[in-house]
Design an enzyme around this catalytic site. Structure first.
Site: not given
Ligand code: PEP
Ligand code: MG
Length: 581
Positions: A331, A499, A465, A488-489, A536, A224, A367
């Site tokens: 996440r 990545r 993704e 990202n993925d 995202c 807290h 998620r």
């Molecule tokens: C992504 O893959 O773009 C994503 C937002 O998830 P993470 O980066 O947590 O794999």
């Molecule tokens: Mg991802």
């Protein structure tokens, strides 16, 4: 120059002298009393006073930090009334015929010790609340007459003790906040406050104008105190192995909240560099501050929603400070990663609920567990895979271990009764997976119904993704409530470029036409089916891509909270031809 690394609670740069705060605990000896009834009345009066102070702290914190944070003090008020706690204190006073101070100390030790033994991090953190409220009762006992207040002194712990409703500050005794000691030692200059740990009461009463940064040795991002510290908008670190002795007390230091580091006695060159960086950040920040409360809309009237990505609950303050319109990606796997065993349903429920309540009706997309690949959880079994990124990650792991998935879903559905929660499933590659998820959620809901739990109707969406999901997004769109494109993925899988591997950066290119075409296709398929599509992944906050994403019709961008206002500025400067859709 010495560098200590902790965990970031809130970002920014602070430069100034360190001031070490040492709490002076009251060590109560068992003093015998003859009037046991009188002693019990004294305890009741002290509790009433503590309750009054906590109500005043709640009211004081509410406008500064919002309901979720202020509620900490109402929770402490309930603790003071806890039946077991009260019986424990009264029992000691009656059977041992001792002063209430001794009994309250014993109760604090006993109950905080019990809480600290628990497996659930959230409940363990409540040990600090038990100690905090006990200190408050002790101070009220020590002050004699309940309600006696010190005359308007100003100290580091609050504008004034009387304002904060804390009695006994001027008596020189070591009260709940070490009051007199702090006032006497505190200089006029704002300081970097360093402490072993800070209780919620202490943190809530810190005077923002006299604090440059907060650094604590203990405490977690979930505590807290950390959440309250985050609302002060000063750089704050917890879990920093800083020695609280003469080697740091009074020394010049730089706190870099973003990297989670404190630099003690920085050399001249580094100091100049950080001072320049701080000036630049401040000037830019001021300009961005003016964008708070404004819509993210282009000159041509195209509106886009900007949400925050959240990895830790401690980042909630940054989410609010940066005026996020909601949370686009929580996440949840980080709840699983920072420990040695699975989080329970109750523990998860409390955290999801806390996030939903803190966002006060704004959307919160959580998620489900996305473990595997770079996010490995030792206690779930060290299954070595040749290619973890192509292995049992994300939804695959959840479908393979349905007991883990069900626990999380139960917590999510239950929390959805307390805010606008959306559930997002990661790493989808087929319609079959979505159908399997539907079966499981239907079972989970039936179970909850039978057990009398309430839930909202959370929207359920999927991450796009993988190239497979992008290519069948027309079919998937008819099965879910929304899409969140994980660029990202998507980039790593579409371009066959890890990545994580810096040697492949040349190949890992989110601007690649293949990626942009896939995004455009997914958005179009979403809209045809009447659902929304957001991004995202990191490229959602890439200034060089935002205009193109808007032109494709992307509805939402979710990004690290610190990026939101800069992207809002960029969007508001865009004209029609860039963003037509
Ligand atoms: C992504 O893959 O773009 C994503 C937002 O998830 P993470 O980066 O947590 O794999
Ligand atoms: Mg991802």
């Amino acid at each position: 120059m010495r560098v200590y690394e902790g965990k970031r609670v809130s970002g920014g740069i602070a430069i100034g002298r360190i001031w070490v705060y040492r709490r002076q605990e009251q060590q109560a000896e068992p003093v015998k009393v003859s009037d046991v009834q009188g002693e019990l009345l004294r305890f009741e009066a002290a509790k009433a006073e503590a309750a009054r102070q906590l109500l005043s702290l709640y009211e004081k914190t509410l406008p500064k930090a919002g309901e979720a944070e202020a509620a900490i003090f109402m929770g402490q008020r309930m603790l003071a009334e806890d039946l077991e706690y009260n019986d424990f204190v009264k029992n000691i006073v009656c059977t041992r015929k001792v002063q209430a101070e001794y009994a309250v100390n014993a109760a604090a030790e006993y109950f905080s010790g019990k809480l600290e033994e628990l497996d659930e991090t959230y409940l363990r953190e409540r040990a600090a609340d038990v100690r905090d409220v006990s200190r408050r009762i002790l101070a009220a006992l020590g002050s004699g007459a309940a309600g006696e207040e010190a005359p308007g002194q100003t100290g580091i712990l609050g504008g004034s003790f009387s304002q904060a409703g804390i009695p006994g500050g001027s008596s020189g005794q070591t009260g709940i906040l070490g009051g007199g000691v702090i006032l006497a030692r505190m200089g006029e200059e704002p300081v970097i406050l360093a402490a072993e740990e800070l209780s919620p009461s202490e943190t809530a009463q810190l005077d923002r104008n006299r604090i440059l940064a907060l650094v604590t040795v203990h405490g977690s991002q979930y505590s807290h105190a950390a959440i309250l510290a985050g609302t002060m908008a000063v750089p704050a670190l917890v879990g920093t192995p800083l020695p609280l002795d003469h080697t740091v007390d009074g020394k010049l230091a730089v706190v870099d909240g973003d990297s989670g580091r404190i630099y003690v006695e920085p050399d001249a060159e580094f100091l100049a560099e950080m001072t320049a960086l701080k000036q630049k950040t401040l000037a830019d920040r001021k300009e961005l501050e003016d964008l708070k409360g404004l819509e993210t809309v282009t000159r041509g009237g195209r509106r886009i929603r900007l949400y925050a990505n959240l990895n830790q609950i401690g980042e909630l303050a940054a989410v609010r400070q940066n005026d996020a319109e909601g949370i686009g990606l929580f996440r949840s796997e980080f709840l699983y990663l920072e420990r040695e065993d699975l989080p329970t349903e109750e523990e998860q429920f409390l955290i999801y609920r806390q996030v939903a309540e803190a966002m006060e009706g704004r959307p919160v997309v959580i998620r489900t567990l996305d473990l595997g690949a770079d996010k490995q959880c030792g206690y779930l079994g060290p299954e070595q895979e040749e290619n973890p990124a192509l292995g049992l990650r994300g939804i695959r792991m959840c479908l393979a271990r349905p007991e883990i998935f069900r626990t999380q879903l139960r917590a999510l559905f239950r929390a959805s009764a307390y805010g606008k929660i959306g559930i997002l499933y990661p790493m989808i590659t087929s319609v079959g997976e979505v159908e399997r998820i539907r079966e499981i959620t239907a079972q989970v809901k039936a179970e909850l119904r039978e057990q009398g739990f309430a839930w909202g109707e959370p929207e359920q969406g999927i991450m796009i993704e993988t190239p497979a999901a992008a290519l069948i997004s027309d079919v998937l769109a008819r099965k879910v409530d929304f899409f969140s494109i994980g660029t990202n993925d998507l980039t790593q899988y579409a371009l066959a470029a890890d990545r994580q591997d810096p040697n492949l950066w040349e190949y890992y290119d989110p601007h690649h036409p293949a990626i942009l075409r896939m995004i455009a296709m997914v958005v179009e398929n979403a809209h045809k089916a009447g659902i929304r599509a957001g991004i995202c992944g990191e490229p959602g906050a890439d200034p060089a891509l935002v205009a193109e994403l808007l032109a494709m019709g992307v509805d939402e961008l979710s990004m690290p909270p610190e990026r939101i206002l800069a992207i809002r500025r960029l969007v508001r400067e865009m004209d029609k031809k860039n963003t037509a859709k």
